[in-house]
Design a protein around this motif. Structure first.
Motif, PDB file in Angstrom:
ATOM      1  N   ARG A   1      -0.301  43.618 107.237  1.00  0.00           N
ATOM      2  CA  ARG A   1      -0.539  43.939 108.654  1.00  0.00           C
ATOM      3  C   ARG A   1      -1.275  45.240 108.864  1.00  0.00           C
ATOM      4  O   ARG A   1      -1.889  45.442 109.919  1.00  0.00           O
ATOM      5  CB  ARG A   1       0.796  44.013 109.406  1.00  0.00           C
ATOM      6  CG  ARG A   1       1.343  42.655 109.808  1.00  0.00           C
ATOM      7  CD  ARG A   1       2.700  42.793 110.446  1.00  0.00           C
ATOM      8  NE  ARG A   1       2.677  43.451 111.742  1.00  0.00           N
ATOM      9  CZ  ARG A   1       3.744  43.952 112.329  1.00  0.00           C
ATOM     10  NH1 ARG A   1       4.935  43.891 111.720  1.00  0.00           N
ATOM     11  NH2 ARG A   1       3.665  44.506 113.511  1.00  0.00           N
ATOM     12  N   TYR A   2      -1.193  46.147 107.870  1.00  0.00           N
ATOM     13  CA  TYR A   2      -1.781  47.475 108.064  1.00  0.00           C
ATOM     14  C   TYR A   2      -2.823  47.776 106.992  1.00  0.00           C
ATOM     15  O   TYR A   2      -2.756  47.265 105.868  1.00  0.00           O
ATOM     16  CB  TYR A   2      -0.682  48.542 108.043  1.00  0.00           C
ATOM     17  CG  TYR A   2       0.364  48.332 109.117  1.00  0.00           C
ATOM     18  CD1 TYR A   2       0.134  48.720 110.432  1.00  0.00           C
ATOM     19  CD2 TYR A   2       1.580  47.705 108.821  1.00  0.00           C
ATOM     20  CE1 TYR A   2       1.086  48.513 111.419  1.00  0.00           C
ATOM     21  CE2 TYR A   2       2.539  47.486 109.805  1.00  0.00           C
ATOM     22  CZ  TYR A   2       2.285  47.894 111.101  1.00  0.00           C
ATOM     23  OH  TYR A   2       3.224  47.671 112.081  1.00  0.00           O
ATOM     24  N   LEU A   3      -3.769  48.634 107.362  1.00  0.00           N
ATOM     25  CA  LEU A   3      -4.786  49.085 106.412  1.00  0.00           C
ATOM     26  C   LEU A   3      -4.173  50.113 105.466  1.00  0.00           C
ATOM     27  O   LEU A   3      -2.981  50.388 105.509  1.00  0.00           O
ATOM     28  CB  LEU A   3      -5.982  49.663 107.173  1.00  0.00           C
ATOM     29  CG  LEU A   3      -6.688  48.679 108.128  1.00  0.00           C
ATOM     30  CD1 LEU A   3      -7.848  49.366 108.844  1.00  0.00           C
ATOM     31  CD2 LEU A   3      -7.179  47.441 107.371  1.00  0.00           C
ATOM     32  N   GLU A   4      -4.978  50.712 104.613  1.00  0.00           N
ATOM     33  CA  GLU A   4      -4.470  51.578 103.551  1.00  0.00           C
ATOM     34  C   GLU A   4      -3.700  52.780 104.069  1.00  0.00           C
ATOM     35  O   GLU A   4      -2.837  53.313 103.365  1.00  0.00           O
ATOM     36  CB  GLU A   4      -5.630  52.045 102.657  1.00  0.00           C
ATOM     37  CG  GLU A   4      -6.222  50.928 101.802  1.00  0.00           C
ATOM     38  CD  GLU A   4      -7.268  51.435 100.848  1.00  0.00           C
ATOM     39  OE1 GLU A   4      -7.492  52.677 100.796  1.00  0.00           O
ATOM     40  OE2 GLU A   4      -7.872  50.607 100.141  1.00  0.00           O
ATOM     41  N   ASP A   5      -3.970  53.225 105.295  1.00  0.00           N
ATOM     42  CA  ASP A   5      -3.233  54.378 105.824  1.00  0.00           C
ATOM     43  C   ASP A   5      -1.810  54.012 106.245  1.00  0.00           C
ATOM     44  O   ASP A   5      -1.004  54.885 106.562  1.00  0.00           O
ATOM     45  CB  ASP A   5      -3.978  55.023 106.991  1.00  0.00           C
ATOM     46  CG  ASP A   5      -4.139  54.088 108.196  1.00  0.00           C
ATOM     47  OD1 ASP A   5      -3.605  52.961 108.157  1.00  0.00           O
ATOM     48  OD2 ASP A   5      -4.800  54.493 109.174  1.00  0.00           O
ATOM     49  N   GLY A   6      -1.493  52.723 106.233  1.00  0.00           N
ATOM     50  CA  GLY A   6      -0.148  52.286 106.581  1.00  0.00           C
ATOM     51  C   GLY A   6       0.163  52.341 108.064  1.00  0.00           C
ATOM     52  O   GLY A   6       1.302  52.087 108.470  1.00  0.00           O
ATOM     53  N   LYS A   7      -0.824  52.639 108.879  1.00  0.00           N
ATOM     54  CA  LYS A   7      -0.601  52.782 110.317  1.00  0.00           C
ATOM     55  C   LYS A   7      -1.555  51.932 111.156  1.00  0.00           C
ATOM     56  O   LYS A   7      -1.170  51.390 112.191  1.00  0.00           O
ATOM     57  CB  LYS A   7      -0.739  54.248 110.742  1.00  0.00           C
ATOM     58  CG  LYS A   7       0.260  55.187 110.085  1.00  0.00           C
ATOM     59  CD  LYS A   7       0.004  56.629 110.512  1.00  0.00           C
ATOM     60  CE  LYS A   7       0.985  57.584 109.839  1.00  0.00           C
ATOM     61  NZ  LYS A   7       0.717  59.007 110.218  1.00  0.00           N
ATOM     62  N   THR A   8      -2.786  51.823 110.690  1.00  0.00           N
ATOM     63  CA  THR A   8      -3.800  51.103 111.447  1.00  0.00           C
ATOM     64  C   THR A   8      -3.664  49.597 111.236  1.00  0.00           C
ATOM     65  O   THR A   8      -3.697  49.128 110.091  1.00  0.00           O
ATOM     66  CB  THR A   8      -5.210  51.536 111.016  1.00  0.00           C
ATOM     67  OG1 THR A   8      -5.318  52.953 111.136  1.00  0.00           O
ATOM     68  CG2 THR A   8      -6.268  50.867 111.883  1.00  0.00           C
ATOM     69  N   PRO A   9      -3.481  48.830 112.305  1.00  0.00           N
ATOM     70  CA  PRO A   9      -3.355  47.374 112.142  1.00  0.00           C
ATOM     71  C   PRO A   9      -4.602  46.767 111.512  1.00  0.00           C
ATOM     72  O   PRO A   9      -5.731  47.135 111.863  1.00  0.00           O
ATOM     73  CB  PRO A   9      -3.164  46.871 113.575  1.00  0.00           C
ATOM     74  CG  PRO A   9      -2.611  48.046 114.319  1.00  0.00           C
ATOM     75  CD  PRO A   9      -3.273  49.244 113.703  1.00  0.00           C
ATOM     76  N   ASN A  10      -4.384  45.861 110.588  1.00  0.00           N
ATOM     77  CA  ASN A  10      -5.479  45.134 109.952  1.00  0.00           C
ATOM     78  C   ASN A  10      -5.938  44.028 110.895  1.00  0.00           C
ATOM     79  O   ASN A  10      -5.192  43.081 111.138  1.00  0.00           O
ATOM     80  CB  ASN A  10      -5.004  44.543 108.624  1.00  0.00           C
ATOM     81  CG  ASN A  10      -6.065  43.718 107.923  1.00  0.00           C
ATOM     82  OD1 ASN A  10      -7.177  43.566 108.413  1.00  0.00           O
ATOM     83  ND2 ASN A  10      -5.720  43.170 106.770  1.00  0.00           N
ATOM     84  N   PRO A  11      -7.149  44.116 111.437  1.00  0.00           N
ATOM     85  CA  PRO A  11      -7.582  43.129 112.436  1.00  0.00           C
ATOM     86  C   PRO A  11      -7.722  41.721 111.875  1.00  0.00           C
ATOM     87  O   PRO A  11      -7.767  40.749 112.637  1.00  0.00           O
ATOM     88  CB  PRO A  11      -8.940  43.672 112.903  1.00  0.00           C
ATOM     89  CG  PRO A  11      -9.425  44.515 111.768  1.00  0.00           C
ATOM     90  CD  PRO A  11      -8.196  45.112 111.145  1.00  0.00           C
ATOM     91  N   ASP A  12      -7.787  41.605 110.549  1.00  0.00           N
ATOM     92  CA  ASP A  12      -7.951  40.291 109.934  1.00  0.00           C
ATOM     93  C   ASP A  12      -6.629  39.545 109.746  1.00  0.00           C
ATOM     94  O   ASP A  12      -6.633  38.339 109.473  1.00  0.00           O
ATOM     95  CB  ASP A  12      -8.646  40.420 108.563  1.00  0.00           C
ATOM     96  CG  ASP A  12     -10.068  40.935 108.686  1.00  0.00           C
ATOM     97  OD1 ASP A  12     -10.717  40.628 109.706  1.00  0.00           O
ATOM     98  OD2 ASP A  12     -10.523  41.644 107.780  1.00  0.00           O
TER      99      ASP A  12
END
Length: 208
Positions: A47-58
């Motif tokens: 659900r999240y990108l590498e920063d662990g905070k930003t939602p993965n839009p895919d």
């Protein structure tokens, strides 16, 4: 535990097989023994990108059309891996009340019923149909009728499913293990009272 009777809700598709409990809720979130608060970390690595905070839009559950989904459609052997009960806790806290799949890992399957989630086994061809139809219809809603043991599609197609009668009763009445025990509280109290009279030495005075 909230009773489960008839659920009509948006379904979200996760087209992956063998999703294990570490993918559902990674190990770093297992420190809590509370059943709430885990939904934000559900499928954390996806659900999240590498920063662990930003939602993965895919990732499907981050897409606007699926954000309020209460039904999950997925592939075989869902919930494999470790027996962590945090997995159904996280799903329920996110809002998932039912999961449709061809098969489930046994321990995860049992844990779902104990936490108010209905796991439904459907044949591969029916699951395939859902994966074809859900992406093509915004707000694809499925009705799951537990009393009738039926899955009902938007066009009225009706599929039956099997469920253990005892587990069905517990879901319909909202009874988890604690609730089942409390259903016998009068008998438990009567037994304890009788034992105190029969063997008072087992029950020392609290001020002794």
């Amino acid at each position: 535990m909230e009773p489960f009777k008839i659920l009509e809700a948006v379904a979200a598709p996760i087209d992956r097989a063998n999703i294990d409990t570490d993918a559902i809720i990674p190990k770093q979130f297992l420190k809590t023994i509370k059943r709430t608060g885990l939904g934000i970390s559900l499928f954390y690595d996806w659900r999240y990108l590498e920063d662990g905070k930003t939602p993965n839009p895919d990732f499907v559950l981050n897409q606007e059309r699926y954000k309020n989904a209460n039904i999950l459609v997925t592939r075989q052997n869902f919930g494999s891996g470790s027996s962590r009960e945090h997995a159904p806790w996280a799903l329920l806290d996110f809002g998932i009340r039912s999961i449709l799949a061809p098969s489930f890992a046994d321990i995860f399957y049992n844990n779902c019923f104990k936490n108010g989630i209905l796991p439904v086994r459907l044949p591969e061809d029916q699951i395939d149909r859902l994966f074809r139809e859900i992406p093509g219809q915004n707000g694809y809603r499925i009705t799951i009728d537990l009393p009738s043991q039926a899955v009902i599609l938007p066009d009225g197609t009706r599929w039956s499913f099997d469920v253990d009668p005892f587990r069905k009763k517990c879901l319909l009445e909202g009874l988890d293990d604690i609730g089942l025990t409390l259903a016998y509280k009068d008998q438990i109290a009567a037994y304890e009272h009788r034992r105190k009279e029969e063997a008072p030495w087992l029950f020392p005075h609290p001020n002794a």
